[in-house]
Scaffold this motif. Structure first.
Motif, mmCIF file in Angstrom:
data_model
loop_
_atom_site.group_PDB
_atom_site.id
_atom_site.type_symbol
_atom_site.label_atom_id
_atom_site.label_comp_id
_atom_site.label_asym_id
_atom_site.label_seq_id
_atom_site.Cartn_x
_atom_site.Cartn_y
_atom_site.Cartn_z
ATOM 1 N N LEU A 254 6.413 -0.661 -39.959
ATOM 2 C CA LEU A 254 5.004 -0.579 -40.337
ATOM 3 C C LEU A 254 4.131 -0.373 -39.100
ATOM 4 O O LEU A 254 4.487 -0.801 -38.011
ATOM 5 C CB LEU A 254 4.599 -1.862 -41.061
ATOM 6 C CG LEU A 254 5.277 -2.077 -42.422
ATOM 7 C CD1 LEU A 254 5.006 -3.484 -42.929
ATOM 8 C CD2 LEU A 254 4.789 -1.054 -43.442
ATOM 9 N N PRO A 255 2.971 0.260 -39.267
ATOM 10 C CA PRO A 255 2.083 0.505 -38.119
ATOM 11 C C PRO A 255 1.584 -0.793 -37.496
ATOM 12 O O PRO A 255 1.442 -1.821 -38.166
ATOM 13 C CB PRO A 255 0.917 1.293 -38.740
ATOM 14 C CG PRO A 255 1.462 1.864 -40.002
ATOM 15 C CD PRO A 255 2.464 0.882 -40.505
ATOM 16 N N GLU A 256 1.300 -0.726 -36.216
ATOM 17 C CA GLU A 256 0.773 -1.881 -35.499
ATOM 18 C C GLU A 256 -0.718 -2.057 -35.790
ATOM 19 O O GLU A 256 -1.410 -1.116 -36.153
ATOM 20 C CB GLU A 256 0.983 -1.690 -33.985
ATOM 21 C CG GLU A 256 2.444 -1.560 -33.583
ATOM 22 C CD GLU A 256 2.622 -1.079 -32.147
ATOM 23 O OE1 GLU A 256 1.678 -0.435 -31.642
ATOM 24 O OE2 GLU A 256 3.675 -1.335 -31.554
ATOM 25 N N VAL A 257 -1.196 -3.279 -35.619
ATOM 26 C CA VAL A 257 -2.624 -3.579 -35.681
ATOM 27 C C VAL A 257 -3.159 -3.510 -34.253
ATOM 28 O O VAL A 257 -2.536 -4.045 -33.331
ATOM 29 C CB VAL A 257 -2.869 -4.977 -36.280
ATOM 30 C CG1 VAL A 257 -4.369 -5.285 -36.317
ATOM 31 C CG2 VAL A 257 -2.258 -5.078 -37.675
ATOM 32 N N TYR A 258 -4.329 -2.879 -34.063
ATOM 33 C CA TYR A 258 -4.851 -2.661 -32.718
ATOM 34 C C TYR A 258 -6.169 -3.389 -32.492
ATOM 35 O O TYR A 258 -6.987 -3.541 -33.412
ATOM 36 C CB TYR A 258 -5.057 -1.163 -32.464
ATOM 37 C CG TYR A 258 -3.767 -0.386 -32.410
ATOM 38 C CD1 TYR A 258 -3.022 -0.328 -31.229
ATOM 39 C CD2 TYR A 258 -3.287 0.278 -33.531
ATOM 40 C CE1 TYR A 258 -1.830 0.380 -31.173
ATOM 41 C CE2 TYR A 258 -2.091 0.987 -33.483
ATOM 42 C CZ TYR A 258 -1.365 1.028 -32.304
ATOM 43 O OH TYR A 258 -0.189 1.716 -32.259
ATOM 44 N N ASP A 259 -6.381 -3.809 -31.250
ATOM 45 C CA ASP A 259 -7.662 -4.403 -30.885
ATOM 46 C C ASP A 259 -8.628 -3.302 -30.450
ATOM 47 O O ASP A 259 -8.307 -2.107 -30.517
ATOM 48 C CB ASP A 259 -7.485 -5.476 -29.798
ATOM 49 C CG ASP A 259 -6.951 -4.917 -28.475
ATOM 50 O OD1 ASP A 259 -7.065 -3.685 -28.244
ATOM 51 O OD2 ASP A 259 -6.422 -5.696 -27.669
ATOM 52 N N GLN A 260 -9.818 -3.686 -29.978
ATOM 53 C CA GLN A 260 -10.832 -2.700 -29.620
ATOM 54 C C GLN A 260 -10.527 -1.959 -28.323
ATOM 55 O O GLN A 260 -11.167 -0.954 -28.012
ATOM 56 C CB GLN A 260 -12.203 -3.369 -29.540
ATOM 57 C CG GLN A 260 -12.786 -3.712 -30.899
ATOM 58 C CD GLN A 260 -12.956 -2.473 -31.773
ATOM 59 O OE1 GLN A 260 -13.850 -1.661 -31.542
ATOM 60 N NE2 GLN A 260 -12.114 -2.321 -32.777
ATOM 61 N N ASP A 261 -9.546 -2.438 -27.576
ATOM 62 C CA ASP A 261 -9.110 -1.726 -26.375
ATOM 63 C C ASP A 261 -7.996 -0.738 -26.681
ATOM 64 O O ASP A 261 -7.514 -0.049 -25.793
ATOM 65 C CB ASP A 261 -8.629 -2.728 -25.312
ATOM 66 C CG ASP A 261 -9.762 -3.591 -24.779
ATOM 67 O OD1 ASP A 261 -10.887 -3.069 -24.646
ATOM 68 O OD2 ASP A 261 -9.523 -4.779 -24.498
ATOM 69 N N GLY A 262 -7.574 -0.695 -27.945
ATOM 70 C CA GLY A 262 -6.501 0.217 -28.336
ATOM 71 C C GLY A 262 -5.115 -0.339 -28.097
ATOM 72 O O GLY A 262 -4.133 0.405 -28.176
ATOM 73 N N ASN A 263 -5.019 -1.643 -27.826
ATOM 74 C CA ASN A 263 -3.723 -2.283 -27.610
ATOM 75 C C ASN A 263 -3.271 -3.004 -28.873
ATOM 76 O O ASN A 263 -4.107 -3.544 -29.610
ATOM 77 C CB ASN A 263 -3.805 -3.284 -26.456
ATOM 78 C CG ASN A 263 -4.187 -2.622 -25.142
ATOM 79 O OD1 ASN A 263 -3.660 -1.566 -24.800
ATOM 80 N ND2 ASN A 263 -5.107 -3.227 -24.412
ATOM 81 N N PRO A 264 -1.980 -3.049 -29.137
ATOM 82 C CA PRO A 264 -1.507 -3.758 -30.327
ATOM 83 C C PRO A 264 -1.744 -5.260 -30.228
ATOM 84 O O PRO A 264 -1.628 -5.837 -29.146
ATOM 85 C CB PRO A 264 -0.008 -3.430 -30.366
ATOM 86 C CG PRO A 264 0.355 -3.040 -28.973
ATOM 87 C CD PRO A 264 -0.867 -2.420 -28.381
ATOM 88 N N LEU A 265 -2.107 -5.866 -31.354
ATOM 89 C CA LEU A 265 -2.232 -7.317 -31.393
ATOM 90 C C LEU A 265 -0.856 -7.938 -31.178
ATOM 91 O O LEU A 265 0.158 -7.444 -31.686
ATOM 92 C CB LEU A 265 -2.768 -7.767 -32.754
ATOM 93 C CG LEU A 265 -4.275 -8.024 -32.856
ATOM 94 C CD1 LEU A 265 -5.053 -6.767 -32.543
ATOM 95 C CD2 LEU A 265 -4.639 -8.562 -34.230
ATOM 96 N N ARG A 266 -0.834 -9.047 -30.432
ATOM 97 C CA ARG A 266 0.435 -9.706 -30.126
ATOM 98 C C ARG A 266 0.405 -11.169 -30.550
ATOM 99 O O ARG A 266 -0.613 -11.851 -30.432
ATOM 100 C CB ARG A 266 0.756 -9.581 -28.642
ATOM 101 C CG ARG A 266 0.920 -8.126 -28.205
ATOM 102 C CD ARG A 266 1.572 -7.971 -26.843
ATOM 103 N NE ARG A 266 1.760 -6.571 -26.519
ATOM 104 C CZ ARG A 266 2.784 -5.824 -26.929
ATOM 105 N NH1 ARG A 266 3.728 -6.359 -27.683
ATOM 106 N NH2 ARG A 266 2.882 -4.552 -26.580
ATOM 107 N N ILE A 267 1.525 -11.601 -31.043
ATOM 108 C CA ILE A 267 1.690 -12.987 -31.448
ATOM 109 C C ILE A 267 1.455 -13.898 -30.239
ATOM 110 O O ILE A 267 1.972 -13.655 -29.153
ATOM 111 C CB ILE A 267 3.103 -13.223 -32.017
ATOM 112 C CG1 ILE A 267 3.318 -12.392 -33.289
ATOM 113 C CG2 ILE A 267 3.347 -14.706 -32.283
ATOM 114 C CD1 ILE A 267 2.426 -12.766 -34.444
ATOM 115 N N GLY A 268 0.634 -14.937 -30.445
ATOM 116 C CA GLY A 268 0.406 -15.903 -29.379
ATOM 117 C C GLY A 268 -0.696 -15.556 -28.411
ATOM 118 O O GLY A 268 -1.088 -16.396 -27.603
ATOM 119 N N GLU A 269 -1.230 -14.320 -28.474
ATOM 120 C CA GLU A 269 -2.355 -13.953 -27.620
ATOM 121 C C GLU A 269 -3.666 -14.378 -28.300
ATOM 122 O O GLU A 269 -3.716 -14.584 -29.512
ATOM 123 C CB GLU A 269 -2.370 -12.441 -27.372
ATOM 124 C CG GLU A 269 -1.161 -11.925 -26.616
ATOM 125 C CD GLU A 269 -1.167 -12.320 -25.142
ATOM 126 O OE1 GLU A 269 -2.258 -12.612 -24.616
ATOM 127 O OE2 GLU A 269 -0.083 -12.354 -24.538
#
Length: 219
Positions: free
Chosen positions: A43-58
């Motif tokens: 499945l596609p990744e979820v991205y933040d406003q910087d264009g980076n994928p959301l990561r568990i624990g961040e």
């Protein structure tokens, strides 16, 4: 003899047809058989406003990007032992603020690694300094009034949330999503907002179009 010759001809024709059929499906043009296996579905990744994928624990700020709205935060509005109200900042004096960071967590290790993907189960947990009494009171859940509050448990299938992409175009923003509450064996519901006792609360909503858009900002 004539019938034998006809039989031989038919056998030879069938053999040649099978050879021709096999040759037409080389490794460059293979036969693809239907399958019910979804193990390789990514499945596609979820991205933040910087264009980076959301990561568990961040840590992230969850923000409503619409004009006049703001970030999600934790507050105590009922003089409780532990704050449990999940609220939304707004562009009016009493509700201004930068939001409370959250973390996305899972019950256990996943094939997705540490990346958050669309429509996959996650738990949402405020990253906030707290007392020993309230240390386990930071995970989101939905109460009987359909309000989003804290006090959930990682591992409880009724406290699962998912993230879905929207088609909304909001000036200055990219990667706009909506949150869904997806309790076990029940249909997912969108997260919307409502004024409850004078506070802008996050709530579940029945109408599929009545939801809050959200973006994720690295904290």
């Amino acid at each position: 003899m004539k019938s034998i010759n006809i039989l031989s001809f038919l056998l030879l024709s069938s053999t040649l047809s099978l050879v021709a059929f096999a040759r037409s499906f080389t490794s460059e043009n293979p036969i693809v058989l239907p399958t019910t296996c979804h193990d390789n579905l990514v499945l596609p990744e979820v991205y933040d406003q910087d264009g980076n994928p959301l990561r568990i624990g961040e840590r992230y700020i969850i923000k409503n990007p619409l004009l006049g709205a703001g970030a999600v935060y934790l507050d105590n509005i009922g003089n409780l032992q532990c704050p449990n109200a999940v609220l939304q900042h707004m562009s009016i004096p009493q509700f201004l603020g930068k939001g409370t960071p959250v973390m996305f967590v899972r019950k256990s290790e996943s094939d997705d690694g540490d990346v958050v993907r669309l429509m996959t189960a996650v738990y949402i947990k405020f990253f906030v300094k707290t007392t020993k009494l309230c240390v386990d009171e930071t995970v989101w859940k939905v109460n009987d009034e359909q309000l989003v509050v804290t006090g959930g448990n990682v591992g409880n299938e009724n406290d699962i949330f998912k993230i879905k992409k929207t088609d909304l175009v909001i000036r200055g923003m990219k990667n706009v999503y909506k949150l869904l509450h997806c309790p076990s064996h029940l249909q997912c519901k969108n997260i919307g907002s409502n004024f409850k006792n004078g506070y802008p609360r996050l709530v579940t909503v029945d109408d599929d179009k009545d939801f809050i858009p959200f973006v994720f900002i690295k904290a």
